[in-house]
Design an enzyme around this catalytic site. Structure first.
Site, PDB file in Angstrom:
ATOM      1  N   HIS A  37       0.820  -1.215   0.000  1.00 49.38           N
ATOM      2  CA  HIS A  37       0.000   0.000   0.000  1.00 49.38           C
ATOM      3  C   HIS A  37       0.854   1.265   0.000  1.00 49.38           C
ATOM      4  O   HIS A  37       0.596   2.210  -0.718  1.00 49.38           O
ATOM      5  CB  HIS A  37      -0.917   0.015   1.217  1.00 49.38           C
ATOM      6  CG  HIS A  37      -2.129  -0.824   0.999  1.00 49.38           C
ATOM      7  ND1 HIS A  37      -3.081  -1.009   1.961  1.00 49.38           N
ATOM      8  CD2 HIS A  37      -2.542  -1.520  -0.066  1.00 49.38           C
ATOM      9  CE1 HIS A  37      -4.027  -1.793   1.492  1.00 49.38           C
ATOM     10  NE2 HIS A  37      -3.714  -2.124   0.261  1.00 49.38           N
ATOM     11  N   CYS A  94      -8.223  -2.865 -11.036  1.00 49.81           N
ATOM     12  CA  CYS A  94      -7.699  -1.787 -10.199  1.00 49.81           C
ATOM     13  C   CYS A  94      -6.432  -2.195  -9.468  1.00 49.81           C
ATOM     14  O   CYS A  94      -6.000  -1.526  -8.552  1.00 49.81           O
ATOM     15  CB  CYS A  94      -8.758  -1.286  -9.231  1.00 49.81           C
ATOM     16  SG  CYS A  94      -9.302  -2.535  -8.082  1.00 49.81           S
TER      17      CYS A  94
HETATM   18  C1  PEP Z   1      -5.595  -5.566  -5.407  1.00 52.40           C
HETATM   19  O1  PEP Z   1      -5.513  -6.516  -4.641  1.00 52.40           O
HETATM   20  O2  PEP Z   1      -5.259  -5.631  -6.603  1.00 52.40           O
HETATM   21  C2  PEP Z   1      -6.086  -4.284  -4.918  1.00 52.40           C
HETATM   22  C3  PEP Z   1      -6.308  -3.284  -5.740  1.00 52.40           C
HETATM   23  O3  PEP Z   1      -6.254  -4.178  -3.583  1.00 52.40           O
HETATM   24  P1  PEP Z   1      -5.068  -3.885  -2.564  1.00 52.40           P
HETATM   25  O4  PEP Z   1      -3.836  -3.577  -3.350  1.00 52.40           O
HETATM   26  O5  PEP Z   1      -5.552  -2.750  -1.760  1.00 52.40           O
HETATM   27  O6  PEP Z   1      -4.989  -5.187  -1.834  1.00 52.40           O
END
Ligand code: PEP
Ligand code: MG
Length: 756
Positions: free
Chosen positions: A413, A717
């Protein structure tokens, strides 16, 4: 056995299997330079061919005792050996592998087990690529650099059969008379030589040229010189066309001088015959500058990063097709021997290597942060160094000019957040907190993933000015975490927000959600979410904004007030987080829904909400009921969707669609982790983590296809959406929208436009 390998699976130490040329291209590819995609038919494949077809002995026999000074005899035997090679058919499995990789050359990945990748297959077989087929000698075996006569090259190769035949011709070229002569004169046994063959996609250049990271005319090391012409580069070689010349200041990229002599004709490749043909340059372009200022900047940045990578001035060939710039070749500028040696001597080795998580360079003072209480140490202009950047570090990250971590991958993150803020970041150095000390001066190269001692001067690579280009049918959206950066993201002209994470907003409140729950302060939690989402959604008022319900892993937010009470889990990545936790603590989920309901009531009719880490339809049904309990009507007030982040969700996608959802969004960060069983944050296995693994691609294709069938909008995403190669594949699969990091929106948009 593998007869061929993609550039990606080779490296600069692969000379024995891929030859010098193949190894060099692999090095460039793996360093992230925009090299046209390709693969290498390995040296061993040639050896196997000779063995299987039992011609090795025959060749040896023919060459035995050959008097190479007898030219007539030499020519005759050379021809006979070449005929022997050309008349022996290549084993079918060898042919199949070469053809298979060729059909995926645009993806530059091993997709051969994707049996259902119909869309990709169709496009690739309908639209075969022109490739250049080049011998790549395993020259390290031979003393002396020149490997006379063995560099057979076949440009404009089109189609599988032509490719196979040209590979074989490269093999045969090992026995051109001059090559035989050379080996005999150097006492080198013929059968000890092997040859690899590079197969690389050819760029049909709209413009092309060379560039040097030193002025070759004056030896001035502070200048970058770029030459550019319309069309293919051969026109310059023939001397018929004078190129544009741009001389730039190496440090700033500012133009020092330019020469635009004009160009009346260009060379281009005929799309059907593959022949190089002459065309007139349009009247209105003849006297114009070939490259725009923006494109010149891009070339300059590329030149600088290539020189930084190799450590010595480089002489490069580049080509541009449809506004995409490719690096075709690079080599050291050899005429500057003394200067290069001086520079090599003073060349600084990096003190740490990691993964480049957010591009750009910065120098500053190290501040080591061991826990959240030490964040105040980080003042404006410092470099934050920590074991693991956590989302609750955000305020300090904002003050830092760069960030370096011991652990973590590029989908952590905090790495994502640093990209959003535009702060250079290197993650996964393993030992930054041990090697660096408070007060050290360092320079961070977030592009290459390197850290240097001292304040180094580096060409400053500022993110290019936001530019909105063509609108595409596939929407290109942005990923958002932090309210303070919403306007910056909106300025990219992105078609909305494909993922608004709540965790950045939650961390800014400094209190763990579980603590609000325990202390009965849910109204505060709701207000925090309401304010944060509102701030981010406001600059995107008329565009879709998809908010994800909270997804907090138990290890990530311990530093927030009350976080110390979080359970200690052995596997937090697959533990108590996302929708599974929200359903266990529905009061928190209700607060999040209430916050969204307030925005809907205020006129935000562009919102969507999505549930993370879903594994069953039941979770969707229960979440919808909870939304209704607080008066938020799913699919009426707000679009309702789920993230596809687990094999479960991908395999039962029909079941999820049947429950009634408006959209899905592929969370490729987690989906890759869960399909491959590779911890996305573990730098020891970072090389195994690839969204291009055939299993991941297969899952993504299946999901998109099924969503089409059910009329459910499909999107992505995860970090992979920011990779132009993935964007291309997704566009071909028919995805409806792609979300990218703020720094990648423009590139993804261009790739999507081209693919469309
Ligand atoms: C993902 O897992 O691709 C996602 C967008 O969520 P995060 O990166 O917050 O786990
Ligand atoms: Mg996820």
């Amino acid at each position: 056995m593998a007869y061929c390998k993609w550039f990606k699976s080779l490296s600069k130490s692969s000379i024995p299997e891929a030859g010098g040329k193949g190894a060099n291209l692999a090095e460039m590819w793996n360093s992230g330079f925009p090299v046209p995609p390709g693969f290498v038919v390995l040296a061993d494949t040639y050896r196997t061919f000779l063995r299987v077809r039992k011609i090795d002995k025959k060749i040896e026999e023919k060459l035995k005792d050959l008097d190479v000074e007898d030219n007539e005899k030499l020519q005759k035997v050379a021809q006979e050996v070449q005929d022997l090679i050309m008349s022996s058919s290549m084993p079918v499995d060898m042919q199949d592998e070469i053809k298979e990789l060729y059909s995926y050359i645009d993806a530059a990945e091993d997709l051969k087990s994707v049996k259902t990748a119909q869309a990709l297959l169709q496009v690739t077989s309908r639209d075969p690529a022109f490739v250049a087929v080049r011998s790549s000698a395993t020259a390290e075996d031979l003393p002396g650099a020149s490997f006379a006569g063995q560099q057979a090259t076949f440009v404009n190769t089109l189609g599988k059969e032509a490719l196979v035949s040209n590979v074989q011709k490269c093999w045969a070229s090992l026995f051109l008379s001059r090559a035989i002569y050379y080996r005999v004169k150097n006492n080198f046994p013929h059968m000890k030589v092997a040859i690899a063959v590079v197969v690389q996609k050819q760029i049909n250049s709209d413009a092309s040229g060379v560039m040097f990271t030193v002025n070759p005319a004056t030896n001035d090391l502070n200048q970058v010189v770029i030459e550019a012409i319309y069309g293919l580069g051969e026109a310059v070689v023939s001397g018929e066309v004078n190129p544009n010349t741009y001389i730039l200041d190496k440090k700033t990229g500012n133009m020092i001088s330019k020469d635009i002599p004009g160009q009346t004709f260009l060379l281009t490749r005929d799309a059907y015959t593959g022949q190089t043909i002459k065309r007139n340059v349009n009247k209105d372009r003849q006297e114009k500058q070939v490259m725009t200022e923006q494109q010149i900047k891009t070339l300059w940045k590329l030149a600088i990063s290539v020189e930084n990578h190799y450590g010595v001035p480089q002489d490069m060939e580049w080509a541009m097709e449809k506004n995409q710039i490719y690096l075709v070749q690079t080599r050291p500028v050899t005429t500057l021997k003394q200067k290069i040696e001086d520079k090599l001597e003073s060349k600084v080795e990096p003190i740490l290597k990691g993964l480049g998580a957010s591009p750009g360079h910065a120098a500053g003072t190290v501040k080591i942060v061991s826990d959240v209480n030490e964040l105040d140490k980080v003042q404006k202009g410092d470099i934050l160094v920590t074991a693991m950047t956590n989302p609750d570090y955000v305020p300090a990250m904002q003050r830092a000019v760069a960030i370096v971590t011991d652990e973590g991958g590029i989908t952590a993150h905090a790495a994502i957040v640093s990209r959003e803020m535009g702060v250079p970041c290197v993650v996964g150095t393993k030992s930054a907190t041990k090697i660096l000390k408070d007060g050290d001066e360092i320079t961070v190269d977030g592009t290459a993933g390197l850290v240097y001692k001292g304040k180094m001067e580096m060409a400053e690579v500022k993110p290019s000015a936001p530019a909105v280009t063509e609108k595409t049918a596939i929407k290109v959206k942005v990923i958002m975490d932090l309210p303070a950066f919403a306007q910056r993201a909106a300025d990219t002209g992105a078609d909305g927000i494909g993922l608004l994470r709540l965790e950045g907003i939650i961390a800014s409140g400094k209190i763990h959600p579980a603590k609000y729950l325990r202390d009965n302060r849910l109204q505060d939690y709701e207000n925090l979410i309401y304010e944060g989402v509102k701030a981010i959604a406001t600059p995107f008022k008329d565009k879709p904004v998809w908010v994800r319900t909270s997804d907090i892993r138990t290890d990530e937010y311990r530093e927030l007030e009350g976080g110390e009470e979080e359970p200690k889990e052995a596997n937090p990545m697959i533990g108590w987080h996302a929708i599974r936790r929200s359903l266990d603590q529905p009061e928190l989920l209700k607060s999040e829904f209430r916050a969204l309901k307030r925005l809907v009531d205020e006129g935000f009719n562009n919102l969507g909400v999505m549930l993370p880490f879903v594994i069953s339809p039941d979770e969707i049904v229960r979440a919808k009921m909870i939304a209704e309990e607080v008066g938020l009507k799913p699919r009426t007030d707000i679009k309702f969707g789920v993230m596809v982040e687990t094999p479960a969700a991908a395999l039962i996608i029909e079941g999820l669609c049947e429950v009634g959802i408006d959209f899905i969004s592929i969370g490729s960060n987690d989906l890759t982790q869960t399909i491959l069983g590779v911890d996305r944050g573990n730098s020891n296995i970072a090389s195994l983590y690839s969204e291009f693994h055939p299993a991941v691609i297969k899952a993504i294709e299946h999901v998109i296809k099924m969503c089409k069938k059910f009329g459910v909008e499909s999107s992505i995403c995860g970090q992979a959406g920011s990779d132009p190669r993935m964007a291309k594949i997704l566009a071909r699969f028919g995805i409806d929208s792609i979300s990218a990091n703020v720094d990648a929106v423009q590139t993804v948009r261009e790739v999507v436009a081209q693919t469309e």
